[in-house]
Design an enzyme around this catalytic site. Structure first.
Site, PDB file in Angstrom:
ATOM      1  N   ARG A 161      -6.468 -10.694 -14.133  1.00  0.00           N
ATOM      2  CA  ARG A 161      -6.589  -9.658 -15.162  1.00  0.00           C
ATOM      3  C   ARG A 161      -6.042 -10.121 -16.519  1.00  0.00           C
ATOM      4  NH1 ARG A 161      -9.260  -7.543 -11.661  1.00  0.00           N
ATOM      5  NH2 ARG A 161      -9.274  -5.339 -11.105  1.00  0.00           N
ATOM      6  N   SER A 234      -8.120   0.940 -12.570  1.00  0.00           N
ATOM      7  CA  SER A 234      -6.722   0.692 -12.193  1.00  0.00           C
ATOM      8  C   SER A 234      -5.845   0.791 -13.439  1.00  0.00           C
ATOM      9  CB  SER A 234      -6.566  -0.705 -11.599  1.00  0.00           C
ATOM     10  OG  SER A 234      -7.392  -0.856 -10.474  1.00  0.00           O
ATOM     11  N   GLU A 330      -2.321  -1.941 -17.168  1.00  0.00           N
ATOM     12  CA  GLU A 330      -3.530  -2.763 -17.258  1.00  0.00           C
ATOM     13  C   GLU A 330      -4.321  -2.519 -18.550  1.00  0.00           C
ATOM     14  OE1 GLU A 330      -6.164  -5.163 -16.751  1.00  0.00           O
ATOM     15  OE2 GLU A 330      -7.235  -3.494 -15.835  1.00  0.00           O
TER      16      GLU A 330
HETATM   17  N1  EPU Z   1      -3.738   1.400  -1.069  1.00  0.00           N
HETATM   18  C1  EPU Z   1      -2.950   2.427  -0.625  1.00  0.00           C
HETATM   19  N2  EPU Z   1      -2.971   3.603  -1.317  1.00  0.00           N
HETATM   20  C2  EPU Z   1      -3.741   3.783  -2.404  1.00  0.00           C
HETATM   21  C3  EPU Z   1      -4.543   2.738  -2.875  1.00  0.00           C
HETATM   22  C4  EPU Z   1      -4.523   1.529  -2.188  1.00  0.00           C
HETATM   23  O1  EPU Z   1      -2.244   2.303   0.371  1.00  0.00           O
HETATM   24  O2  EPU Z   1      -3.714   4.888  -2.947  1.00  0.00           O
HETATM   25  C5  EPU Z   1      -3.774   0.145  -0.303  1.00  0.00           C
HETATM   26  C6  EPU Z   1      -5.126  -0.017   0.406  1.00  0.00           C
HETATM   27  O3  EPU Z   1      -5.134   0.617   1.663  1.00  0.00           O
HETATM   28  C7  EPU Z   1      -5.245  -1.513   0.534  1.00  0.00           C
HETATM   29  C8  EPU Z   1      -4.524  -2.017  -0.703  1.00  0.00           C
HETATM   30  O4  EPU Z   1      -3.695  -0.962  -1.174  1.00  0.00           O
HETATM   31  O5  EPU Z   1      -4.563  -1.972   1.663  1.00  0.00           O
HETATM   32  C9  EPU Z   1      -5.488  -2.464  -1.807  1.00  0.00           C
HETATM   33  O6  EPU Z   1      -6.295  -1.363  -2.207  1.00  0.00           O
HETATM   34  P1  EPU Z   1      -7.797  -1.533  -2.769  1.00  0.00           P
HETATM   35  O7  EPU Z   1      -8.603  -2.341  -1.816  1.00  0.00           O
HETATM   36  O8  EPU Z   1      -8.312  -0.200  -3.128  1.00  0.00           O
HETATM   37  O9  EPU Z   1      -7.645  -2.445  -4.063  1.00  0.00           O
HETATM   38  P2  EPU Z   1      -6.561  -2.460  -5.234  1.00  0.00           P
HETATM   39  O10 EPU Z   1      -5.719  -3.679  -5.091  1.00  0.00           O
HETATM   40  O11 EPU Z   1      -5.864  -1.157  -5.318  1.00  0.00           O
HETATM   41  C10 EPU Z   1      -7.986  -3.924  -6.835  1.00  0.00           C
HETATM   42  C11 EPU Z   1      -8.439  -3.885  -8.260  1.00  0.00           C
HETATM   43  C12 EPU Z   1      -9.636  -2.949  -8.409  1.00  0.00           C
HETATM   44  C13 EPU Z   1     -10.750  -3.462  -7.515  1.00  0.00           C
HETATM   45  C14 EPU Z   1     -10.253  -3.505  -6.076  1.00  0.00           C
HETATM   46  C15 EPU Z   1     -11.257  -4.123  -5.135  1.00  0.00           C
HETATM   47  C16 EPU Z   1      -6.475  -4.339  -9.607  1.00  0.00           C
HETATM   48  C17 EPU Z   1      -5.461  -3.805 -10.554  1.00  0.00           C
HETATM   49  N3  EPU Z   1      -7.358  -3.457  -9.125  1.00  0.00           N
HETATM   50  O12 EPU Z   1      -7.510  -2.633  -6.515  1.00  0.00           O
HETATM   51  O13 EPU Z   1     -10.058  -3.004  -9.757  1.00  0.00           O
HETATM   52  O14 EPU Z   1     -11.896  -2.631  -7.600  1.00  0.00           O
HETATM   53  O15 EPU Z   1      -9.051  -4.330  -5.989  1.00  0.00           O
HETATM   54  O16 EPU Z   1     -11.314  -5.502  -5.352  1.00  0.00           O
HETATM   55  O17 EPU Z   1      -6.461  -5.527  -9.310  1.00  0.00           O
HETATM   56  C18 EPU Z   1      -9.917  -1.967 -11.898  1.00  0.00           C
HETATM   57  O18 EPU Z   1      -9.410  -3.003 -12.312  1.00  0.00           O
HETATM   58  O19 EPU Z   1     -10.121  -0.986 -12.654  1.00  0.00           O
HETATM   59  C19 EPU Z   1     -10.245  -1.844 -10.480  1.00  0.00           C
HETATM   60  C20 EPU Z   1     -10.691  -0.719  -9.959  1.00  0.00           C
END
Ligand code: EPU
Length: 335
Positions: A161, A234, A330
């Site tokens: 990012r 995010s 972010e």
């Molecule tokens: N999780 C929770 N609770 C929540 C949200 C997530 O426990 O409320 C846990 C999920 O169960 C999972 C882990 O956290 O084990 C990761 O969650 P998720 O797969 O939803 O991905 P993320 O790390 O929260 C990142 C990116 C997203 C992208 C997704 C998929 C960042 C800051 N965000 O989210 O990007 O779509 O991975 O690759 O890196 C964005 O930048 O706007 C964005 C949406």
């Protein structure tokens, strides 16, 4: 023709839906850029789709909305399609167009809001793919030096990012075109658990279209549509800590989500930290953290930048108190 700046509302131009008024000009012709450099020299804020920006009510910066259009196959080599897209193209529209033309490779990044020109700024990434893995080069004007440059991926300082375009501040670089190198030997990228587990991808050798559909389906189920509920995706980065710190946390919190990085450090899931700190689905005034994805800050209606800042601070503090981890915002700030 010099570019004209006119005062107008930017509320329809930011997906959080915050009220803001500024001097705004629209760039729809690259030929206007040299004049812009002479007149504005690095003092304008470059705005794409407004999907990763936190706007103050009365920004002191002038705002340039990038509306450059065009997509073309630049080169067809033995092993790659080199595609060039203008900065003002919609990112999702571009991904879809490439797929329709038979140039797959970007489908894991489908449905990300924003423009092509904004994509390298924060090195967009999702579902196991980051933009820098598909980037050929970026054509950008250095507004301070007043010259156009072609930057290779190694010049862009890409990280999670992050990029030089983000680090150097919003007024230095004006990205006008982005080029992608899409490998002809297409291999599905199914490393991300949510994608690998998607019902439509079980027991088949998936096509690019099936991966694209699955990514769109996952995003639609998890993430709020900014057209319905204001948000900027995010709101925090996933924090990266050293291995010793991650081990210590894991001993206290057995469910902690950890993603070991190539450099030995460990990325933590900020959404999980925020949920555990009690903020998933919780509101503070007109804003809140989303009920299905705690990492997404949403505007339930009528929010101002100050409401967003107050919630961000409360969430940060709760995560710091419980886990001793600092969350970094972010979206960039337009002030
Ligand atoms: N999780 C929770 N609770 C929540 C949200 C997530 O426990 O409320 C846990 C999920 O169960 C999972 C882990 O956290 O084990 C990761 O969650 P998720 O797969 O939803 O991905 P993320 O790390 O929260 C990142 C990116 C997203 C992208 C997704 C998929 C960042 C800051 N965000 O989210 O990007 O779509 O991975 O690759 O890196 C964005 O930048 O706007 C964005 C949406």
């Amino acid at each position: 023709m010099p570019i004209a700046f006119i005062e107008q509302s930017l509320q329809p131009c930011n997906t959080l839906g915050l009220p803001a008024r500024a001097q705004v000009a629209v760039l729809d012709d690259e030929a206007a850029v040299p004049d812009l450099c002479r007149e504005q020299g690095g003092s304008v804020f470059i705005l794409g789709g407004g999907s990763n920006v936190l706007m103050c009510a009365q920004p002191r910066h002038r705002v340039l909305r990038v509306a450059l259009r065009g997509i073309r196959l630049m080169r067809d080599t033995a092993d790659h399609w080199i595609i060039e897209a203008a900065a003002g193209e919609s990112w999702h529209g571009f991904v879809t167009h490439c797929l329709d033309q038979g140039w797959p490779g970007l489908e894991n990044l489908a449905l990300i809001p924003g423009t092509v020109g904004a994509a390298p700024v924060q090195n967009i990434g999702a579902y196991g793919l980051e933009l820098d893995q598909r980037l050929h080069s970026v054509v950008a004007w250095d507004l301070q030096a007043g010259c156009e440059r072609t930057l290779l991926p190694s010049d862009c300082g890409f990280a999670y990012r992050d990029s030089v375009f983000k680090r150097d501040g919003a007024g230095r670089w004006l990205i006008v075109r982005v080029r992608f190198a899409l490998p002809k030997a297409w291999v599905p990228r199914l490393d991300y658990p949510d994608l690998r587990a998607h019902p439509a991808l079980q027991g088949v050798a998936p096509t690019p279209r099936q991966v694209y559909d699955a990514v769109c389906d996952i995003r639609r189920r998890k993430l709020p549509d900014p057209a319905v509920l204001g948000n900027a995706g995010s709101f925090f980065k996933n924090p990266v800590v050293d291995a010793a710190r991650a081990d210590a946390l894991k001993r206290c919190f057995a469910d902690l989500r950890v993603y070991p990085q190539a450099d030995g450090r460990v990325k933590l899931a900020a959404g999980w930290l925020i949920e555990q700190a009690g903020w998933k689905g919780r509101r503070l005034g007109p804003v809140g953290m989303h009920e299905r994805q705690a990492l997404v800050l949403v505007n339930h209606g009528g929010a101002q930048a100050a409401d967003v800042r107050a919630l961000a601070q409360a969430v940060r503090q709760a995560v710091r108190e419980r886990f001793g981890v600092d969350l970094e915002q972010e979206p960039v700030v337009l002030d």
